[in-house]
Design an enzyme around this catalytic site. Structure first.
Site: not given
Ligand code: MN
Length: 713
Positions: A76-77
């Site tokens: 997600e990062d």
């Protein structure tokens, strides 16, 4: 909070050959990526992946899954991607991380069609590698445990999704503890008031419950040991979600500790399971139809046990599950029981994969290339409380189990519902009462002369159909009352030489209506039709008083007034006095029951319960709205049937308990049967339904009483 060392220790405990290197590296990597990030709770973000990894050790997962648990949110990062994960941790972990990330993006609160497609995606991910879904379940569990930090609407959405999708999945995978915890957490967030009330009551009864559990455990252990079947016996409360479900299903209030406890008997072998069952049944009478043999016929998720319900030491129902230790492990851990570790790695050989359901899914997935068809099959399996049927054009429609063609008709169009006369299910003509089955092709037969009646409310299941039927009935009723009112008024006016239509046109009737606080003439006419206003009261406004005296009472008044004896009952018919009221013998209504009246010429008004079959069938034109006048105190006779264990002192206890709630027993008849059961019919005088309920409750509390019910209702 769990620490990395705990996770490593636990992983080694069930898999001594585990290579923990990958877990340690995943931890370091995750810590670096999530550095500086915080959760809504204010804790460092890293707490979340660590807790998820911890849950995965509870599920006895392999090191790749635990590593994925630590890494599941890193993609997600912005500054990591799958390629990097694959470079550092290898193909397998990057595949798992990718799978979990994709599932996390699936939303189950979108439109039905989208939802269906999304569910398919998830099932596909799961059948490729079931570990993906287990990691997702671990992620969801920790999110649910810390859900209170979210905003209300987000909380509700996540809790609903958990209840509708993830808890059933956990159940399907056979992981009982996970299913129970997900259910309870979603219950807590979706209906906090009820949840905490229930939790408080259960906490309050702890002492009593423990005493009871000890008593039953002792007896069961004793009789089994005496017969040479050594066993472990334990009793536990069910989870709050199940207790609440049971209460809602049977519409009861839990006030007895027995209702929420299930006992488990663990023995050494399958043979001993059946022996134990025999011994328990010869000691305590089994409740008919409650025995289930899941050993001979395991559930799709591999669950095995014998289930039975018996009448216990206090005359209460006792639920007992009998199983071996191996069956118990399967019941609690489900799919995880089947992990096999070889050189530290989990292996899933198709051959020893005992989950019929997943195996089936995998086959279907290969056989059925059409997404929607595949999905229908899966949904039927995952959500047993719904039925899926087809329209003649092949569209799928979803209904609650027990739904009938009436529900289907109203889901298509209100007019089709209002005029449906029958249905064809897969080509066969059936009545409107027939329950829909999965896969039925439903075709509705309409007729312009057909219209809804009260009976339909008994077999319509969806709230939409019920609302539409009620709407129709109340409109039709109003029309009927209006016609009746007009007829009564016309007759009465004619007797006085008056012309109703003319007086309506001239606005004079409207003036009288206004005086009585009716906005429209129509409402006044309906009031006359309902029996609220005798027509003579309107006509007398247009004739001189002395003329009126000599007039005879109207037809309706004659019917109503004939035996001018004031009824001693608590029925009132909006504003009309001096009516003779009788009660239907068929249903014997009590104050508090929903009732309806019928005008019977010369005999006044007969009152029935609204759901009495007689009331449903009889001439709708004679209907009269009636209600209980609760200011008037009176008693009504009612019969109850008590089934109990045939033992000395029983009758005395029951009669004492009945009189203790201030009720007179008019008559009692007791019959005993061959199998040591007694059936008592008691005729009582009670004030109303709640009075009756208190009688029933107090008799039910007596040890040895099996059932109590109201008769003729
Ligand atoms: Mn997460």
């Amino acid at each position: 909070m769990i620490r990395l060392n705990d996770i490593l220790d636990r992983a080694l405990s069930y898999n001594p050959e585990a290579d923990l290197e990958v877990v340690k590296r995943a931890y370091v990597f995750s810590a670096k990526v999530h550095q500086g990030q915080v959760r809504l709770s204010g804790e460092p973000y890293l707490v979340h992946p660590i807790e998820v990894a911890g849950v995965l050790t509870d599920l006895r997962m392999d090191v790749d899954s635990i590593g994925t648990g630590l890494l599941h949110d890193v993609v997600e990062d912005a500054w990591t991607d799958l390629e990097q994960i694959e470079r550092i941790f290898g193909k397998e972990i990057s595949f798992l991380v990718d799978g979990v990330t994709k599932i996390s993006q699936i939303s189950f609160s979108s439109s039905e069609k989208k939802q269906a497609e999304n569910l398919r995606k998830m099932i596909v991910a799961m059948t490729k590698d079931v570990r993906v879904i287990l990691i997702k379940l671990a992620d969801r569990l920790h999110n649910m445990r810390t859900l209170e930090y979210h905003e209300e609407d987000r909380r509700v959405k996540i809790a609903q999704e958990t209840r509708n999708i993830y808890a059933p999945l956990a159940q399907r995978l056979g992981i009982n503890w996970l299913k129970s915890e997900l259910e309870d957490l979603s219950f807590m967030h979706l209906n906090p008031e009820r949840y905490y009330r229930l939790a408080k009551r259960i906490a309050k009864s702890r002492k009593e419950r423990e005493k009871y559990i000890e008593e039953v455990e002792g007896i069961v252990k004793g009789i089994l040991t005496k017969s040479g079947v050594p066993a472990e016996v334990s009793g536990r409360s069910k989870n709050l979600f199940s207790i609440n479900q049971k209460m809602e299903k049977y519409d009861l209030d839990f006030d007895q500790v027995y209702d929420i406890i299930a006992f488990r008997v663990m023995v050494g072998s399958i043979k001993e399971c059946y022996q134990a069952l025999g011994i328990i049944h010869s000691h305590w009478k089994p409740v008919p139809k409650r025995f289930k043999d899941y050993i001979a016929m395991p559930k799709a998720n591999g669950y095995q046990s014998l289930h039975t319900t018996v009448i216990g030491p206090r005359g209460e129902r006792v639920e007992i599950q009998i199983r071996t230790e191996q069956m118990h492990r399967v019941a609690e851990a489900g799919i995880a029981t089947h992990w096999k570790y070889k050189e530290g790695k989990v292996i899933q050989e198709k051959g020893d994969w005992e989950f019929a359901w997943l195996r089936q899914l995998l086959e279907w997935q290969q056989e059925v290339p059409d997404a929607s068809e595949f999905l229908d099959t899966v949904k039927i399996d995952l959500f047993p409380n719904e039925v899926y049927v087809f329209t003649p054009r092949g569209d799928v429609k979803e209904f609650p189990r027990g739904a009938t063609p009436v529900d289907f008709a109203y889901s298509v169009h209100t007019d089709i519902g209002n005029h449906c006369a029958g249905a064809k299910l897969s080509g066969k003509i059936v009545s409107l009462k027939t329950e829909l089955k999965n896969g039925d092709i439903v075709e509705i037969i309409t007729s312009p002369t057909k219209s809804p009646n009260r009976d339909w409310l008994r077999f319509a299941k969806t709230s939409r159909a019920k609302a539409k039927i009620r709407q129709w009935i109340s409109r039709a009723e109003r029309e009927r009352k209006s016609a009746l009112g007009r007829e009564l008024l016309e007759k009465d006016f004619r007797k006085h030489g008056l012309n109703l239509s003319k007086l309506i046109r001239s606005g004079e009737v409207k003036r009288v209506a206004r005086e009585r606080n009716y906005k429209e003439v129509e409402s006044l006419i309906v009031a006359v039709g309902t029996g609220v206003i005798p027509p003579s009261q309107i006509s007398k406004r247009f004739v001189r008083a002395e003329d009126f005296q000599s007039e005879k009472a109207s037809a309706l008044q004659k019917v109503l007034r004939k035996p001018a004896k004031r009824s001693p009952t608590a029925i009132s018919i909006k504003g009309v006095d001096d009516i003779m009221v009788r009660f239907g013998k068929c249903c014997n209504p009590l104050p508090g029951d929903n009732v309806i009246g019928f005008i019977t010429r010369g005999r006044g008004v007969t009152v029935h319960k609204t759901d009495c079959p007689w009331a449903l069938e009889s001439d709708q034109e004679r209907r009269l709205e009636v209600q209980w006048d609760l200011r008037e105190q009176s008693v009504r006779p009612v019969k109850i049937k008590v089934v109990c264990v045939d033992q000395p002192g029983m009758l005395a206890q029951i009669t004492h308990s009945i009189s203790s709630v201030d009720v007179n027993i008019q008559h009692a008849k007791i019959q005993t049967t061959m199998d040591k059961t007694a059936i008592g019919i008691f005729e009582l005088n009670v004030r109303d339904t709640s009075h009756l309920r208190s009688v029933i409750r107090s008799v039910e509390k007596i040890g040895g009483v099996i059932s109590v019910e109201r008769l003729g209702a």
